[in-house]
Design an enzyme around this catalytic site. Structure first.
Site, mmCIF file in Angstrom:
data_model
loop_
_atom_site.group_PDB
_atom_site.id
_atom_site.type_symbol
_atom_site.label_atom_id
_atom_site.label_comp_id
_atom_site.label_asym_id
_atom_site.label_seq_id
_atom_site.Cartn_x
_atom_site.Cartn_y
_atom_site.Cartn_z
ATOM 1 N N TRP A 218 118.870 106.840 19.755
ATOM 2 C CA TRP A 218 117.595 106.116 19.642
ATOM 3 C C TRP A 218 117.738 104.854 18.776
ATOM 4 O O TRP A 218 117.075 104.683 17.763
ATOM 5 C CB TRP A 218 116.515 107.034 19.057
ATOM 6 C CG TRP A 218 116.191 108.240 19.867
ATOM 7 C CD1 TRP A 218 116.942 108.815 20.864
ATOM 8 C CD2 TRP A 218 115.018 109.052 19.748
ATOM 9 N NE1 TRP A 218 116.309 109.917 21.366
ATOM 10 C CE2 TRP A 218 115.123 110.098 20.707
ATOM 11 C CE3 TRP A 218 113.899 109.003 18.915
ATOM 12 C CZ2 TRP A 218 114.145 111.063 20.859
ATOM 13 C CZ3 TRP A 218 112.932 109.981 19.069
ATOM 14 C CH2 TRP A 218 113.045 110.993 20.029
ATOM 15 N N TYR B 222 126.237 107.724 32.160
ATOM 16 C CA TYR B 222 126.420 107.143 30.820
ATOM 17 C C TYR B 222 127.037 108.177 29.875
ATOM 18 O O TYR B 222 128.037 107.905 29.205
ATOM 19 C CB TYR B 222 125.083 106.650 30.282
ATOM 20 C CG TYR B 222 125.113 106.299 28.813
ATOM 21 C CD1 TYR B 222 125.808 105.177 28.370
ATOM 22 C CD2 TYR B 222 124.455 107.092 27.874
ATOM 23 C CE1 TYR B 222 125.850 104.856 27.012
ATOM 24 C CE2 TYR B 222 124.491 106.784 26.532
ATOM 25 C CZ TYR B 222 125.192 105.664 26.101
ATOM 26 O OH TYR B 222 125.236 105.356 24.754
ATOM 27 N N GLN C 296 123.076 94.838 19.396
ATOM 28 C CA GLN C 296 122.318 95.150 18.181
ATOM 29 C C GLN C 296 123.224 95.587 17.031
ATOM 30 O O GLN C 296 123.137 95.081 15.920
ATOM 31 C CB GLN C 296 121.294 96.260 18.459
ATOM 32 C CG GLN C 296 120.231 95.882 19.461
ATOM 33 C CD GLN C 296 119.223 97.001 19.670
ATOM 34 O OE1 GLN C 296 118.151 96.987 19.080
ATOM 35 N NE2 GLN C 296 119.550 97.975 20.497
ATOM 36 N N LEU C 297 124.111 96.532 17.307
ATOM 37 C CA LEU C 297 124.925 97.102 16.237
ATOM 38 C C LEU C 297 126.056 96.180 15.811
ATOM 39 O O LEU C 297 126.273 95.974 14.614
ATOM 40 C CB LEU C 297 125.481 98.464 16.676
ATOM 41 C CG LEU C 297 126.358 99.180 15.655
ATOM 42 C CD1 LEU C 297 125.618 99.382 14.333
ATOM 43 C CD2 LEU C 297 126.853 100.504 16.209
#
Length: 313
Positions: free
Chosen positions: A171, A146, A11-12
């Site tokens: 988020w 994580y 996504q980023l």
């Protein structure tokens, strides 16, 4: 500037590449796949230079990054499947990606005098209390695999480099990949009653907005630790779900209205599905951004509205 971006299939990384191109920087994308086949929304990133790079392969990382010789590396690649990271068969791989992969990149950045931007997470803290976490707080106490590996990645960067940005986010949602918003929209269509956690508090981060900030940072020498999420106040996952459905209805999707869909707030204990311990307090203090001369991200409410207009649902 010449900037290498890792994890461009995510996504980023996808949005960072587009932002770099928009500003006229020389952007090179990388990920583990031999060929980058393109994003869900087929935007400009598919037309930009791409190299296949396994960040866990130290010699390959050294060879490729040295050859490219970027001015900066924006390191978006990571293992982000929080629950799957708890599985014993995955833990070695999670460590290899989040810790050793990050260390491999940091070492090469040191050798070629390149800046490094490392994307981290609120999971490096224990998530207790209600006070927002400060970016320079060193009270680390990650609760899950994580979080532990992302913290070790942070320490690999800070102990290797002087020219680094460590940017903690939370988020995350973007057009290129799965996220909480897409999950809510999908399950909201299939079911008429949902249960959503109400006792985990934080703020969403839209990758489109974050990518602008990361490129802003790369263009400076204002190194250090930062927190970056959208503005708009702290909310629970339940609050976020309610806002998602309300905005969807406003955009002409009556199937998400309260007449058809009931959303019930529950505690994390009542929800009871997660393998990994998640932070209750994901509040990140972002005031250092303004103090350092960076423009904060827009409100999450505004980001949500723009995002829902971008995706098909």
């Amino acid at each position: 500037m010449k900037i290498l971006v890792t994890g461009v299939a995510g996504q980023l990384g996808h949005d960072v590449m587009n932002e770099l191109a928009k500003r006229g920087h020389e952007a090179i994308g990388s990920d583990i796949a031999p060929v980058y086949s393109g994003a869900d929304d087929h935007t400009a990133v598919t037309k930009l230079p791409y190299i296949s790079m396994d960040i866990t392969d130290a010699s390959a990382v050294e060879k490729l990054i040295t050859e490219i010789h970027p001015d900066a590396v924006i390191h978006c690649a990571a293992w982000t499947a929080v629950d799957a990271a708890e599985d014993e068969e995955n833990q070695q791989k999670v460590y290899a990606i989040n810790v050793k992969g990050t260390e491999n990149i940091a070492k090469v950045c040191k050798s070629i005098d390149a800046k490094m931007l490392y994307i981290s997470t609120d999971y490096v803290f224990d998530g207790q209390g209600e006070i927002p976490w400060q970016p320079d707080c060193k009270d680390y106490a990650p609760l899950c695999v994580y979080g532990k590996t992302k913290l070790e990645g942070e320490l690999a960067v800070s102990s290797t480099l002087d020219k680094y940005f460590i940017v903690r986010i939370a988020w995350v949602f973007g057009t290129n990949g799965n996220n909480f918003i897409k999950t809510m929209l999908n399950v909201g269509k299939k079911f008429d009653a949902l249960r959503v956690v109400k006792d985990q508090i934080g703020t969403p981060t839209y990758t489109y907005d974050l990518s602008r900030l990361l490129v802003d940072m790369a263009e400076t020498e204002k190194y250090g630790y930062y927190h970056a999420t959208n503005e708009g106040g702290y909310i629970s996952w339940y609050d976020f779900a309610e806002a998602i459905f309300a905005e969807a209805v406003a955009l002409g999707h009556p199937e998400y209205s309260k007449d058809r869909l009931t959303v019930t707030p529950v505690t994390t204990e009542e929800y009871g599905i997660s393998k990994a311990a998640r932070p209750f307090n994901s509040r990140l203090d972002k005031s250092k951004l303004v103090e350092s001369g960076f423009e904060p991200l827009p409100t999450w409410q505004d980001a949500l509205r723009r995002y829902l207009k971008e995706i098909e649902f």
